[in-house]
Design a protein around this motif. Structure first.
Motif, PDB file in Angstrom:
ATOM      1  N   ILE A   1       1.174  -1.176  -0.125  1.00 45.49           N
ATOM      2  CA  ILE A   1       0.084   0.565   0.085  1.00 45.49           C
ATOM      3  C   ILE A   1       0.577   1.716  -0.167  1.00 45.49           C
ATOM      4  O   ILE A   1       0.823   2.190  -0.728  1.00 45.49           O
ATOM      5  CB  ILE A   1      -0.548  -0.126   1.606  1.00 45.49           C
ATOM      6  CG1 ILE A   1      -2.113  -1.244   1.315  1.00 45.49           C
ATOM      7  CG2 ILE A   1      -1.844   1.097   1.667  1.00 45.49           C
ATOM      8  CD1 ILE A   1      -2.993  -1.939   2.306  1.00 45.49           C
ATOM      9  N   ALA A   2       2.235   1.234   0.612  1.00 46.85           N
ATOM     10  CA  ALA A   2       2.801   2.266   0.853  1.00 46.85           C
ATOM     11  C   ALA A   2       3.496   1.958  -0.854  1.00 46.85           C
ATOM     12  O   ALA A   2       4.154   3.236  -1.379  1.00 46.85           O
ATOM     13  CB  ALA A   2       3.587   1.911   1.890  1.00 46.85           C
ATOM     14  N   ALA A   3       3.982   0.904  -0.773  1.00 47.36           N
ATOM     15  CA  ALA A   3       4.278   1.192  -2.633  1.00 47.36           C
ATOM     16  C   ALA A   3       3.804   1.808  -3.587  1.00 47.36           C
ATOM     17  O   ALA A   3       3.480   2.588  -4.300  1.00 47.36           O
ATOM     18  CB  ALA A   3       4.796  -0.486  -3.040  1.00 47.36           C
ATOM     19  N   ALA A   4       2.138   1.609  -3.492  1.00 45.27           N
ATOM     20  CA  ALA A   4       1.371   2.551  -4.284  1.00 45.27           C
ATOM     21  C   ALA A   4       1.132   3.723  -4.533  1.00 45.27           C
ATOM     22  O   ALA A   4       1.070   5.150  -5.326  1.00 45.27           O
ATOM     23  CB  ALA A   4      -0.304   1.848  -4.185  1.00 45.27           C
ATOM     24  N   CYS A   5       1.316   4.568  -2.751  1.00 41.63           N
ATOM     25  CA  CYS A   5       1.565   5.865  -2.621  1.00 41.63           C
ATOM     26  C   CYS A   5       2.507   6.435  -3.063  1.00 41.63           C
ATOM     27  O   CYS A   5       2.432   7.438  -3.775  1.00 41.63           O
ATOM     28  CB  CYS A   5       0.974   5.910  -1.480  1.00 41.63           C
ATOM     29  SG  CYS A   5      -0.581   5.656  -0.390  1.00 41.63           S
ATOM     30  N   LEU A   6       4.019   6.164  -2.758  1.00 38.22           N
ATOM     31  CA  LEU A   6       5.149   6.611  -2.702  1.00 38.22           C
ATOM     32  C   LEU A   6       5.553   6.575  -4.791  1.00 38.22           C
ATOM     33  O   LEU A   6       6.095   7.423  -5.196  1.00 38.22           O
ATOM     34  CB  LEU A   6       6.012   6.076  -1.808  1.00 38.22           C
ATOM     35  CG  LEU A   6       5.820   6.083  -0.469  1.00 38.22           C
ATOM     36  CD1 LEU A   6       6.598   5.059   0.552  1.00 38.22           C
ATOM     37  CD2 LEU A   6       6.244   7.564  -0.253  1.00 38.22           C
ATOM     38  N   TRP A   7       4.908   5.277  -4.849  1.00 36.13           N
ATOM     39  CA  TRP A   7       5.453   5.182  -6.711  1.00 36.13           C
ATOM     40  C   TRP A   7       4.197   4.941  -7.353  1.00 36.13           C
ATOM     41  O   TRP A   7       4.645   5.477  -8.914  1.00 36.13           O
ATOM     42  CB  TRP A   7       5.636   3.197  -6.683  1.00 36.13           C
ATOM     43  CG  TRP A   7       7.234   2.952  -6.348  1.00 36.13           C
ATOM     44  CD1 TRP A   7       8.157   4.105  -5.415  1.00 36.13           C
ATOM     45  CD2 TRP A   7       7.735   2.303  -5.627  1.00 36.13           C
ATOM     46  NE1 TRP A   7       9.363   3.572  -5.608  1.00 36.13           N
ATOM     47  CE2 TRP A   7       8.769   2.037  -5.333  1.00 36.13           C
ATOM     48  CE3 TRP A   7       7.514   0.615  -5.876  1.00 36.13           C
ATOM     49  CZ2 TRP A   7       9.752   1.140  -4.734  1.00 36.13           C
ATOM     50  CZ3 TRP A   7       8.164  -0.417  -5.943  1.00 36.13           C
ATOM     51  CH2 TRP A   7       9.271  -0.629  -5.194  1.00 36.13           C
ATOM     52  N   LYS A   8       2.852   6.260  -6.952  1.00 35.11           N
ATOM     53  CA  LYS A   8       2.352   6.146  -8.142  1.00 35.11           C
ATOM     54  C   LYS A   8       1.273   4.822  -8.892  1.00 35.11           C
ATOM     55  O   LYS A   8       1.530   4.927  -9.940  1.00 35.11           O
ATOM     56  CB  LYS A   8       2.164   7.255  -8.567  1.00 35.11           C
ATOM     57  CG  LYS A   8       2.806   8.768  -7.476  1.00 35.11           C
ATOM     58  CD  LYS A   8       2.300  10.002  -9.059  1.00 35.11           C
ATOM     59  CE  LYS A   8       2.865  11.257  -7.916  1.00 35.11           C
ATOM     60  NZ  LYS A   8       3.080  12.384  -8.616  1.00 35.11           N
ATOM     61  N   ALA A   9       1.972   3.702  -8.119  1.00 31.00           N
ATOM     62  CA  ALA A   9       2.061   2.932  -8.845  1.00 31.00           C
ATOM     63  C   ALA A   9       0.302   1.440  -9.190  1.00 31.00           C
ATOM     64  O   ALA A   9       0.176   2.202  -7.619  1.00 31.00           O
ATOM     65  CB  ALA A   9       3.042   1.728  -8.297  1.00 31.00           C
ATOM     66  N   ASN A  10       0.488   1.247  -9.708  1.00 34.58           N
ATOM     67  CA  ASN A  10      -0.688  -0.353  -9.889  1.00 34.58           C
ATOM     68  C   ASN A  10      -0.337  -1.710  -8.764  1.00 34.58           C
ATOM     69  O   ASN A  10       0.557  -2.319  -9.486  1.00 34.58           O
ATOM     70  CB  ASN A  10      -1.753  -0.256 -10.672  1.00 34.58           C
ATOM     71  CG  ASN A  10      -2.465   1.062 -11.365  1.00 34.58           C
ATOM     72  OD1 ASN A  10      -2.435   1.379 -10.507  1.00 34.58           O
ATOM     73  ND2 ASN A  10      -2.021   0.421 -12.483  1.00 34.58           N
ATOM     74  N   VAL A  11      -0.534  -1.899  -7.650  1.00 31.87           N
ATOM     75  CA  VAL A  11      -0.080  -2.879  -6.880  1.00 31.87           C
ATOM     76  C   VAL A  11      -0.648  -3.705  -6.697  1.00 31.87           C
ATOM     77  O   VAL A  11      -1.893  -3.472  -5.786  1.00 31.87           O
ATOM     78  CB  VAL A  11       0.404  -1.841  -5.780  1.00 31.87           C
ATOM     79  CG1 VAL A  11       1.502  -3.209  -4.559  1.00 31.87           C
ATOM     80  CG2 VAL A  11       1.856  -1.151  -5.994  1.00 31.87           C
ATOM     81  N   ALA A  12      -0.306  -4.822  -6.899  1.00 30.82           N
ATOM     82  CA  ALA A  12      -1.271  -6.321  -6.745  1.00 30.82           C
ATOM     83  C   ALA A  12      -0.688  -7.186  -5.332  1.00 30.82           C
ATOM     84  O   ALA A  12       0.146  -7.267  -5.323  1.00 30.82           O
ATOM     85  CB  ALA A  12      -1.347  -7.300  -7.433  1.00 30.82           C
ATOM     86  N   LEU A  13      -1.601  -6.702  -4.460  1.00 33.52           N
ATOM     87  CA  LEU A  13      -1.553  -7.157  -2.663  1.00 33.52           C
ATOM     88  C   LEU A  13      -1.613  -8.609  -3.027  1.00 33.52           C
ATOM     89  O   LEU A  13      -2.405  -9.041  -3.339  1.00 33.52           O
ATOM     90  CB  LEU A  13      -1.867  -6.473  -1.708  1.00 33.52           C
ATOM     91  CG  LEU A  13      -1.691  -4.811  -1.690  1.00 33.52           C
ATOM     92  CD1 LEU A  13      -2.794  -4.293  -0.626  1.00 33.52           C
ATOM     93  CD2 LEU A  13       0.257  -4.912  -1.746  1.00 33.52           C
TER      94      LEU A  13
END
Length: 351
Positions: free
Chosen positions: A184-196
């Motif tokens: 979730i942090a990566a989605a915010c800090l990287w502006k990425a679409n992250v599959a958890l």
């Protein structure tokens, strides 16, 4: 960081005095012990307040507080107005007692994890941790997730920068997401679409945390989704989501603290080999705490498995990060200083 004023000995009411509902509730709430957050850069004033509160309780005698809480739980509280008030007091006292018996004795908690970034601004993530039962280690937020999450901006500006060019957001995959803090942090800090992803029994809480932070993630230009992915499984119906049956579609995989058993290095390596893109710019970012000889051995085994994969991976950069962890099995789950190894891999013979 909020620090409550621990009640003085004179403020702890005697039950024979038949203290009012409001008085009991106030004292119990002031005895609350919040789960700690590792690696938070606190001001000197905040640290001194925390130390003062801790010293106050120690001086007052932890056993006396436990005795006070136990007496409430055992009491019928007959002088209170109704059963609802009695249930409130019993529940609060039980929570305070559990907080002093370590994380495994505690019920459901929600921790707030702060992030401070000069480029996108400050934000907090709220992470729910259900009660720990059996081997459900994915229901706890481990220190490595927060340590690695705080390093994400430097990877964005450094060894992973080539993945974030252009206008399209990157699709990234997190393996063994647990409670989801890192992804979730990566989605915010990287502006990425992250599959958890995690085991099927972990996904419901993972989905809850994704939803809990969805507004924050979207405000920062990211996206998160949670789905089941069982390492080493070819069953993309029951054990894993069908989307992972395609294989080798993610140019970036992230994973933190994934090794707890002797078979995990091989299972994780196979999952990475199956999901990481075969293109030359694909990368794996992995972090493993070096708690003891066992975890050091598991790390060595993982590195060997990655190098011997069907499509081998090569370590291109690594280092140690300092942080804290509370893996310990003691009654208080006190945090200890731990070294966290991280490494970045690429395909050895990319297509």
């Amino acid at each position: 960081m909020t620090v409550s004023v621990v009640p003085s000995p004179e403020e702890l009411p005697h039950l024979w005095q038949r203290p009012a509902y409001a008085t009991l509730l106030d004292v119990l709430q002031r005895l609350r012990q919040e789960p700690r957050i590792w690696g938070l850069k606190e001001s000197r004033e905040e640290i001194l307040k925390a130390q003062a509160a801790s010293m106050a309780e120690a001086a007052f005698n932890r056993q006396e507080i436990i005795s006070f809480l136990s007496s409430i739980i055992k009491s019928g509280l007959p002088w209170l107005d109704n059963d609802e008030q009695r249930e409130d007091i019993w529940e609060e006292a039980s929570r305070r007692l559990a907080e002093r018996c370590g994380r495994t004795a505690m019920g459901e908690i929600i921790r707030r994890w702060p992030f401070r970034d000069e480029n996108i601004g400050d934000f907090d993530l709220a992470i729910r941790e259900p009660p720990l039962t059996g081997d459900s280690l994915g229901l706890k937020t481990w220190g490595s997730s927060y340590v690695l999450a705080q390093l994400l901006p430097q990877f964005l500006a450094g060894p992973l920068a080539h993945l974030f060019v252009g206008d399209e957001p990157l699709d990234a995959l997190e393996l063994g997401s647990g409670t989801g803090l890192l992804g979730i942090a990566a989605a915010c800090l990287w502006k990425a679409n992250v599959a958890l992803t995690d085991l099927p029994n972990i996904v419901p809480n993972l989905s809850h945390n994704a939803q809990l932070n969805r507004a924050t993630v979207e405000a920062h230009g990211g996206k998160v989704e949670a789905a089941a992915l069982t390492w080493g499984s070819d069953d993309y119906g029951e054990d894993s989501h069908p989307r992972f049956g395609q294989g080798n579609r993610y140019k970036l995989i992230i994973v933190a603290d994934p090794l707890y058993d002797d078979n995990h290095p091989e299972l994780l390596s196979s999952a990475i080999d199956a999901q990481l893109s075969l293109e030359s710019d694909a990368r794996l970012l992995v972090m493993v705490p070096q708690r003891d000889e066992t975890t050091k051995g598991l790390t060595k085994s993982l590195r060997f498995k990655l190098e011997q994969a069907r499509s081998p991976l090569t370590l291109i950069e690594d280092a140690m990060a300092a942080g804290e962890d509370d893996w310990g099995e003691g009654e208080t789950d006190e945090a200890e200083r731990v070294g966290f190894w991280w490494g970045i891999y690429r395909r050895e013979n990319p297509s």
